[in-house]
Scaffold this active site. Structure first.
Site, short mmCIF file in Angstrom:
data_model
loop_
_atom_site.label_atom_id
_atom_site.label_comp_id
_atom_site.label_asym_id
_atom_site.label_seq_id
_atom_site.Cartn_x
_atom_site.Cartn_y
_atom_site.Cartn_z
N HIS A 265 -89.90 -50.31 -20.17
CA HIS A 265 -91.11 -49.72 -20.79
C HIS A 265 -90.98 -49.30 -22.34
CE1 HIS A 265 -94.99 -47.25 -21.15
NE2 HIS A 265 -95.20 -48.05 -20.20
N GLU A 320 -95.53 -51.05 -12.47
CA GLU A 320 -95.91 -52.39 -11.72
C GLU A 320 -95.09 -52.74 -10.57
OE1 GLU A 320 -98.59 -52.97 -12.66
OE2 GLU A 320 -98.43 -54.09 -14.72
N1 ACO Z 1 -85.48 -57.24 -17.86
C1 ACO Z 1 -84.49 -57.38 -18.67
N2 ACO Z 1 -84.17 -57.15 -19.87
C2 ACO Z 1 -85.40 -56.42 -20.34
C3 ACO Z 1 -86.43 -55.86 -19.61
C4 ACO Z 1 -86.43 -56.12 -18.24
N3 ACO Z 1 -87.43 -55.97 -17.58
N4 ACO Z 1 -87.14 -55.02 -20.44
C5 ACO Z 1 -86.48 -54.95 -21.37
N5 ACO Z 1 -85.25 -55.76 -21.64
C6 ACO Z 1 -84.46 -56.02 -22.83
C7 ACO Z 1 -85.15 -56.87 -23.75
O1 ACO Z 1 -84.94 -58.30 -23.34
C8 ACO Z 1 -84.46 -56.32 -25.08
O2 ACO Z 1 -83.32 -57.04 -25.05
P1 ACO Z 1 -82.83 -57.76 -26.50
O3 ACO Z 1 -82.56 -56.41 -27.32
O4 ACO Z 1 -81.52 -58.24 -26.42
O5 ACO Z 1 -83.95 -58.67 -27.11
C9 ACO Z 1 -84.15 -54.81 -24.76
O6 ACO Z 1 -84.23 -54.83 -23.34
C10 ACO Z 1 -85.10 -53.93 -25.27
O7 ACO Z 1 -86.54 -54.35 -25.07
P2 ACO Z 1 -87.84 -54.56 -25.71
O8 ACO Z 1 -88.17 -55.94 -25.77
O9 ACO Z 1 -87.41 -53.62 -27.15
O10 ACO Z 1 -88.53 -53.49 -24.74
P3 ACO Z 1 -90.10 -53.50 -25.05
O11 ACO Z 1 -90.47 -52.17 -25.45
O12 ACO Z 1 -90.76 -54.30 -26.36
O13 ACO Z 1 -90.79 -54.04 -23.68
C11 ACO Z 1 -91.79 -54.17 -21.76
C12 ACO Z 1 -91.18 -53.22 -22.80
C13 ACO Z 1 -92.45 -55.37 -22.28
C14 ACO Z 1 -92.64 -53.71 -20.62
C15 ACO Z 1 -90.32 -54.91 -21.14
O14 ACO Z 1 -89.52 -53.85 -20.72
C16 ACO Z 1 -90.80 -56.01 -20.23
O15 ACO Z 1 -90.72 -57.27 -20.31
N6 ACO Z 1 -90.66 -55.54 -18.87
C17 ACO Z 1 -90.90 -56.61 -17.87
C18 ACO Z 1 -92.44 -56.87 -17.67
C19 ACO Z 1 -93.08 -55.77 -16.96
O16 ACO Z 1 -92.74 -55.04 -16.30
N7 ACO Z 1 -94.23 -55.40 -17.61
C20 ACO Z 1 -95.25 -54.28 -17.05
C21 ACO Z 1 -94.85 -53.07 -18.10
S1 ACO Z 1 -95.75 -51.52 -17.47
C22 ACO Z 1 -97.54 -51.86 -18.12
O17 ACO Z 1 -97.63 -52.45 -19.04
C23 ACO Z 1 -98.52 -51.50 -17.24
#
Ligand code: ACO
Length: 376
Positions: A265, A320
């Site tokens: 998140h 989710e």
């Molecule tokens: N699985 C694997 N790796 C992840 C995940 C995940 N679920 N979430 C973040 N990471 C990784 C990213 O790839 C990133 O790695 P990097 O630095 O090597 O690129 C690192 O962790 C940091 O992540 P960010 O991209 O900075 O996190 P951000 O705050 O942008 O993303 C998000 C938040 C979009 C929810 C992300 O965690 C994600 O994609 N989760 C999966 C999709 C999901 O569950 N969406 C629903 C969100 S809840 C809602 O909106 C109601």
């Protein structure tokens, strides 16, 4: 699931600019009285009350009345359920024929959006009531038209959650299923300046009408990084299949560079409090054999694997993950998870539009141009 696009690739020079934040992380864009997402403590507050004191404790209508107080006019009778029932009748008469006229081949979310557009009348107060009240009709009609079935007329006697299930299935819903949907709709009613809410506020800040703001927010909600994740959560559980396969499947997915749906998140550095609120209702429903046990193993293994994969970045279960398990147990098809998210969140979007109009300013950030300059 592979996210088929980059989440942020910028020229190195721009990436080192401390004043620029491509995802607007840490940027406070407004004051709000609506909700506080406390990422450090894993806490969500809606208008002064913890989410745990609202979801599972009151109907969707009661939660909306509480949430809208002072921002959007409530019916003089005080009966929001009756006003929402009236909105459902209106939607059945006005929006459903438009949705039917679009013919086959349109997804449920897109068909709902079409129906919603047919209802907008450029009157903020009326539109908030009509749009929020109408969503159950739009969702049920979209699902039924998509299945080649006739839409079912709403019942004025029922509440939003109950009527939604009745119109969707054509049968009287169980009290437990109704309670689960009410709990879900309240849980996801509002959540700070998430991408769809921010979209709604940007549109509202231009002076555009409530309907335009809500329709724009619906577009933002659809993406898999936001409201599009719960369907893929179930796809992931299906692909894993049994608890013994969880460790191998998860490590292979992470090794391929995929994101695990339902984890991580932008704000929370703790477990999303909404995950527990939804999980708590699972005991009331009859989930498919072994589903909850599988989900618990996947959650545990994924959390551990993510801690090893990204040691500096706390990645926990988000809303989710248990949305998917709960809604499946309540009999909702996975194709309708994002439409149902929009059904609850529309109440939050409307309140943010009203707040933006009352206190906000045109939202218009800058961008640093890093392209070529004209020759000479
Ligand atoms: N699985 C694997 N790796 C992840 C995940 C995940 N679920 N979430 C973040 N990471 C990784 C990213 O790839 C990133 O790695 P990097 O630095 O090597 O690129 C690192 O962790 C940091 O992540 P960010 O991209 O900075 O996190 P951000 O705050 O942008 O993303 C998000 C938040 C979009 C929810 C992300 O965690 C994600 O994609 N989760 C999966 C999709 C999901 O569950 N969406 C629903 C969100 S809840 C809602 O909106 C109601």
């Amino acid at each position: 699931m592979t996210i088929p696009f980059s989440t942020g690739t910028f020229p190195a020079s721009a990436a080192t600019d401390a004043a620029r934040s491509p995802g607007l992380e840490g940027v406070v864009a407004a004051d709000t009285i609506l909700s506080e997402v406390d990422g450090a403590r894993g806490r969500l507050i809606l208008r002064g009350r913890a989410i745990e004191d609202l979801a599972g404790q009151m109907s969707f209508e009661a939660a909306v009345a509480f949430f809208w107080q002072g921002l959007l006019p409530l019916p003089s009778s005080g009966d929001l359920a009756a006003a929402f029932a009236e909105a459902r009748l209106k939607a059945h008469a006005i929006a459903v024929p438009v949705m039917q006229s679009a013919g086959p081949g349109l997804g449920s979310y897109e068909r709902m959006r079409l129906g919603l557009a047919a209802l907008c009348r450029d009157d903020a107060a009326e539109d908030a009531l009509t749009m929020t009240g109408a969503m159950p009709v739009l969702l049920a009609a979209a699902a039924r038209i998509g299945r080649g079935e006739s839409p079912i007329a709403p019942s004025v006697a029922a509440g939003s959650a109950s009527d939604l299930l009745a119109m969707l299935t054509g049968t009287e819903p169980s009290a437990r299923a109704v309670a689960a949907i009410d709990r879900y709709l309240v849980t996801i009613l509002d959540h700070g300046f998430n991408a769809s809410t921010f979209t709604a506020r940007v549109i509202a800040s231009t002076g555009a009408d409530m309907g335009s703001a809500v329709l724009g927010a619906m577009g933002a909600l659809k993406g898999p990084l936001h409201g599009g994740a719960p369907g893929p959560v179930l796809d992931m559980l299906d692909a894993i299949g049994t608890p013994e396969r969880a460790v191998g499947w998860i490590s292979a997915a992470l090794a391929r560079g995929e994101r695990l749906m339902g984890f991580g998140h932008r704000i929370y550095r703790q477990r999303d409090p909404r995950a527990d609120v939804l999980k708590a209702a699972l005991g009331q429903l009859e989930a498919a054999d072994g589903r909850v046990a599988l989900a618990e193993v996947v959650e545990r293994e994924a959390t551990e694997a993510l801690a090893r994969h990204k040691p500096g970045r706390p990645l926990h279960t988000n809303v989710e993950f248990y949305t998917a398990v709960l809604l499946e147990a309540a009999g909702i098809d996975r194709s309708l998870f994002t439409p149902l998210f929009a059904t609850g969140r529309v109440a939050g979007w409307c309140a943010h539009v009203a707040e933006q109009r009352a206190t906000g300013r045109l939202i218009r950030p800058g961008a640093r141009y890093v392209g070529p300059q004209p020759a000479g």
